[in-house]
Write a protein that holds these residues in place. Structure first.
Motif, PDB file in Angstrom:
ATOM      1  N   ALA A   1      37.623  32.579  45.149  1.00 35.76           N
ATOM      2  CA  ALA A   1      38.895  33.272  45.308  1.00 35.76           C
ATOM      3  C   ALA A   1      39.667  33.456  44.010  1.00 35.76           C
ATOM      4  O   ALA A   1      40.614  34.243  43.976  1.00 35.76           O
ATOM      5  N   HIS A   2      39.269  32.758  42.951  1.00 31.61           N
ATOM      6  CA  HIS A   2      40.049  32.779  41.710  1.00 31.61           C
ATOM      7  C   HIS A   2      39.158  33.099  40.519  1.00 31.61           C
ATOM      8  O   HIS A   2      37.970  32.777  40.505  1.00 31.61           O
ATOM      9  N   ASP A   3      39.757  33.746  39.507  1.00 30.02           N
ATOM     10  CA  ASP A   3      39.056  33.943  38.248  1.00 30.02           C
ATOM     11  C   ASP A   3      38.734  32.592  37.633  1.00 30.02           C
ATOM     12  O   ASP A   3      39.543  31.659  37.690  1.00 30.02           O
ATOM     13  N   THR A   4      37.569  32.498  37.014  1.00 28.89           N
ATOM     14  CA  THR A   4      37.174  31.255  36.364  1.00 28.89           C
ATOM     15  C   THR A   4      36.157  31.590  35.277  1.00 28.89           C
ATOM     16  O   THR A   4      35.924  32.755  34.969  1.00 28.89           O
TER      17      THR A   4
ATOM     18  N   SER B   1      36.596  37.767  36.919  1.00 30.83           N
ATOM     19  CA  SER B   1      36.168  37.769  38.321  1.00 30.83           C
ATOM     20  C   SER B   1      34.656  37.706  38.470  1.00 30.83           C
ATOM     21  O   SER B   1      34.134  37.902  39.575  1.00 30.83           O
TER      22      SER B   1
ATOM     23  N   ASN C   1      30.196  30.626  43.243  1.00 26.58           N
ATOM     24  CA  ASN C   1      31.439  30.847  43.982  1.00 26.58           C
ATOM     25  C   ASN C   1      31.637  29.853  45.115  1.00 26.58           C
ATOM     26  O   ASN C   1      32.347  30.133  46.083  1.00 26.58           O
TER      27      ASN C   1
ATOM     28  N   ARG D   1      36.525  26.983  44.064  1.00 28.72           N
ATOM     29  CA  ARG D   1      37.589  27.871  43.597  1.00 28.72           C
ATOM     30  C   ARG D   1      37.077  29.213  43.095  1.00 28.72           C
ATOM     31  O   ARG D   1      37.817  30.192  43.070  1.00 28.72           O
TER      32      ARG D   1
END
Length: 209
Positions: free
Chosen positions: A137-140, A179, A131, A134
């Protein structure tokens, strides 16, 4: 670099390294929007690839501060950034295949490849999420291909909770998505049981570490 003894899989083909299809991949929904996809044996000839990577990758031993001292990182590392040539053509094929398969969900290609070389059961990685950047804070997605001997990869909800255990090696594919990097953590724990060497190859999109 000479590699520790690797007990090869009897199901690992005849030395040809190639990818299978991704149609057999199976998803497990976790909590808080996280999920894991698993495909055992996606890469055939994985033990051959393991031997090639041991020799071809310029492995790096790192030291990091921990509390009031500096300690050795308990594994060898190499990170291939965006645009950097990967050490084996099959890794380019894998990254392209994964980018195409997850195009609709990820909406961008996998661009980088991190590698961890776990030499034996004393090598490990503590609980963490990918983490930095990005992923905070963002789904990846992080797609992991494991070659070499199987090792336990554990996942648990961030903040604690019951862990889920996967045993990955010999060409298995595990993808963490949604997430997962900010709401769950993963780890490869140390073990006192006999453990052969394993290389983990992590494909990530731009800006995710």
């Amino acid at each position: 670099m000479s590699s520790p003894l690797l007990q090869g899989s009897l199901l690992d083909g005849f030395g040809v390294v190639e990818l299978g299809g991704l149609d057999r991949i199976r998803r497990t929904e976790l909590t808080r929007g996280a999920w894991v996809d698993l495909l055992p044996g996606w890469l055939s000839g994985a033990d051959v690839l393991f031997d090639r990577l041991v020799e071809a990758v310029p492995w790096q031993a790192e030291r990091r501060p921990m509390y009031d001292r500096v300690v050795d990182v308990p594994r060898l590392l190499r990170f291939y950034g965006e645009g950097e040539e990967l050490p084996d053509p099959v890794l380019d094929e894998a990254r392209t295949a994964l980018s195409e398969h997850y195009r609709a969900e990820l909406r961008e290609p996998f661009r980088t490849a991190g590698m961890c070389y776990y030499r034996d059961g004393r090598d490990s990685v503590a609980w963490h999420g990918d983490n930095l950047g990005r992923g905070a804070a963002h789904d990846t997605m992080v797609a992991i291909v494991s070659v070499g001997a199987p090792r336990a990869l554990l996942l648990r909800p961030r903040g604690g909770g019951e862990a889920i255990r996967y045993q990955v090696g010999h060409g298995d594919l595990l993808v963490m998505g949604g997430s997962c990097q900010r709401t769950w953590e993963h780890a490869v724990p140390k073990t006192r049981k006999p453990a052969g060497p394993r290389i983990s190859i992590q494909f990530r999109p731009r800006g995710v570490r």
